[in-house]
Design an enzyme around this catalytic site. Structure first.
Site, PDB file in Angstrom:
ATOM      1  CG  ASN A 191      -2.353   0.553   0.760  1.00 47.62           C
ATOM      2  OD1 ASN A 191      -2.452   1.683   0.285  1.00 47.62           O
ATOM      3  ND2 ASN A 191      -3.384  -0.240   0.925  1.00 47.62           N
ATOM      4  NE  ARG A 192      -2.141   4.945  -3.375  1.00 41.62           N
ATOM      5  CZ  ARG A 192      -2.939   3.943  -3.744  1.00 41.62           C
ATOM      6  NH1 ARG A 192      -3.445   3.130  -2.845  1.00 41.62           N
ATOM      7  NH2 ARG A 192      -3.220   3.750  -5.027  1.00 41.62           N
TER       8      ARG A 192
ATOM      9  CG  HIS B 236       1.793  -2.006  -3.968  1.00 40.48           C
ATOM     10  ND1 HIS B 236       1.180  -2.048  -2.736  1.00 40.48           N
ATOM     11  CD2 HIS B 236       0.777  -2.048  -4.886  1.00 40.48           C
ATOM     12  CE1 HIS B 236      -0.121  -2.139  -2.891  1.00 40.48           C
ATOM     13  NE2 HIS B 236      -0.405  -2.131  -4.183  1.00 40.48           N
TER      14      HIS B 236
ATOM     15  CG  HIS C  46      -1.679  -6.577  -5.343  1.00 43.66           C
ATOM     16  ND1 HIS C  46      -2.702  -6.509  -6.264  1.00 43.66           N
ATOM     17  CD2 HIS C  46      -1.528  -5.315  -4.871  1.00 43.66           C
ATOM     18  CE1 HIS C  46      -3.134  -5.269  -6.359  1.00 43.66           C
ATOM     19  NE2 HIS C  46      -2.442  -4.517  -5.513  1.00 43.66           N
TER      20      HIS C  46
ATOM     21  CE1 TYR D 196      -6.093  -5.993  -9.749  1.00 46.87           C
ATOM     22  CE2 TYR D 196      -3.967  -7.022  -9.309  1.00 46.87           C
ATOM     23  CZ  TYR D 196      -4.735  -5.889  -9.539  1.00 46.87           C
ATOM     24  OH  TYR D 196      -4.129  -4.654  -9.552  1.00 46.87           O
TER      25      TYR D 196
ATOM     26  CG  ASP E 193      -7.464   1.332  -3.888  1.00 42.64           C
ATOM     27  OD1 ASP E 193      -7.067   0.413  -3.126  1.00 42.64           O
ATOM     28  OD2 ASP E 193      -6.701   1.923  -4.687  1.00 42.64           O
TER      29      ASP E 193
ATOM     30  CD  GLN F  90      -6.471  -0.750   0.558  1.00 45.94           C
ATOM     31  OE1 GLN F  90      -6.262  -0.587   1.760  1.00 45.94           O
ATOM     32  NE2 GLN F  90      -6.654   0.247  -0.279  1.00 45.94           N
TER      33      GLN F  90
ATOM     34  CD  GLU G 127      -4.157  -5.336  -2.126  1.00 47.07           C
ATOM     35  OE1 GLU G 127      -3.020  -4.855  -1.965  1.00 47.07           O
ATOM     36  OE2 GLU G 127      -5.056  -4.738  -2.757  1.00 47.07           O
TER      37      GLU G 127
END
Length: 354
Positions: free
Chosen positions: A78-79, A104, A174, A176, A244, A291, A318
């Site tokens: 993440n950020r 990431h 991560h 999908y 998100d 997340q 996540e």
């Protein structure tokens, strides 16, 4: 029981693919580049197999992997706001690869690194060494993941890491998912998340405050289809182009000296059900955050079919620490120090409902 075999090798770039197979034929394919989940083949209610993971048609695309398909993320998932943080009075500037933010792991991200496969009788163990200064992070870090697939359809991911200098660590997977095997988007998927609050974000997707989910599009305490929620009038959905956001998972009470993330027990935190196929995904984790990402930026990302992916063709759940937690009041919980071991466990279970 877990069966472990090597499935194939890419001679051009030396990428190895490994297959975990259970007694009922369920198969998970993993790349040693980024320790990425490439495919997960599972039956629907009629016994028809499909791959429930999004991914690239050409394995070589996993070398750059701009969509982060299936990869292990680190050092920081993440950020981080402005790519800056302070540890023990020392200021650090790490890669800013998402506007002004770090995302990431940046250019030193674990998803960009070949992992080494280690012998392990329980499953597929992969390790890597992240050197001091990678993406600007301090300390040499030894990271490990152990993938195990059992006959109950559980894919268990055990993470560990050690360091020789204090450094932030926040690893995640991560992957999908699309439980209809890519036959359609995820609008009909029915989601539940065991969380009363989530983190609202600013225009740069950095958390600003915790908010109650009650009465909002973010309330998945009772199962609800994803598609209709995406069209709710909500400023947070407009900011992110969908979901998100990090959900604040329920925690057990811990003593002050047990405040680190691994003090949380493994518990079920989310379920996704696809009515069309009957497939159901259950997520359990030891982490405090989850997340939920609704694939908002999948437009024109090349996939396995002739057509590129479109927004909301897949979703991510996540398990991780909170985004930007290194700059928040719980920063100490995400700092790994020499002599300590970072531990995290997340389990994804695929089953079929009649």
């Amino acid at each position: 029981m877990t069966h472990f075999t090597i499935s194939s090798t890419s001679a051009e770039h030396g990428i190895n693919l490994y297959t975990l197979r259970n007694a009922y034929g369920m198969r998970v394919v993993i790349s040693d580049h980024g320790a990425a989940l490439v495919s997960w083949w599972a039956p629907d209610r009629y016994g028809r197999e499909a791959d429930v993971l999004l991914g690239y048609k050409d394995i070589d695309r996993y070398i750059a992997n701009p969509a982060y398909f299936g990869s292990i993320i680190g050092r920081w998932g993440n950020r981080i706001a402005n790519g800056r943080f302070t540890v023990d009075g020392v200021d650090y500037q790490v890669d800013r690869n998402n506007g002004d933010n770090h995302l990431h792991g940046g250019e030193g991200g674990f998803h960009l690194i070949p992992w080494q496969v280690q012998p392990d009788p329980e499953g597929l163990r992969m390790t890597l060494v992240s050197p001091h200064g990678a993406a600007g992070f301090p300390g040499n870090v030894l990271a490990s993941v152990l993938y195990r697939l059992n006959d109950d359809g559980q894919l268990r991911i055990d993470y560990t890491a050690t360091t020789d200098a204090p450094t932030p660590i926040n690893m995640t997977s991560h992957g999908y998912f699309n439980l209809n095997g890519g036959a359609d988007n995820i609008y009909d998927h029915i989601l539940s998340i065991d969380a009363d609050t989530y983190l609202q974000v600013d225009s740069k997707l950095i958390p600003e405050r915790a908010a109650e989910v009650a009465g909002s599009a973010f309330d998945f305490r009772q199962p609800a289809p994803i598609g209709p929620r995406l069209s709710w009038p909500d400023e947070q959905l407009e900011i992110a182009g969908g979901f998100d956001h990090c959900y604040c998972l329920h925690r057990e009470e811990t003593n002050a000296d047990e405040s680190r993330r691994h003090a949380q027990k493994l518990r079920k935190v989310a379920t996704v059900y696809d009515p069309g196929s009957g497939r159901q995904l259950t997520v359990s984790t030891t982490e405090i955050g989850l997340q939920f990402y609704s694939g908002n930026f999948l437009k024109d990302v090349p996939g396995r079919g002739a057509q590129s992916y479109a927004p909301h063709d897949g979703f991510c759940l996540e398990a991780q620490a909170y985004p930007n937690q290194i700059n928040g009041p719980e920063r100490e919980a995400v700092i790994l120090r020499p002599g300590e071991v970072y531990r995290q466990t997340t389990v994804y279970r695929l089953s079929v409902r009649e």
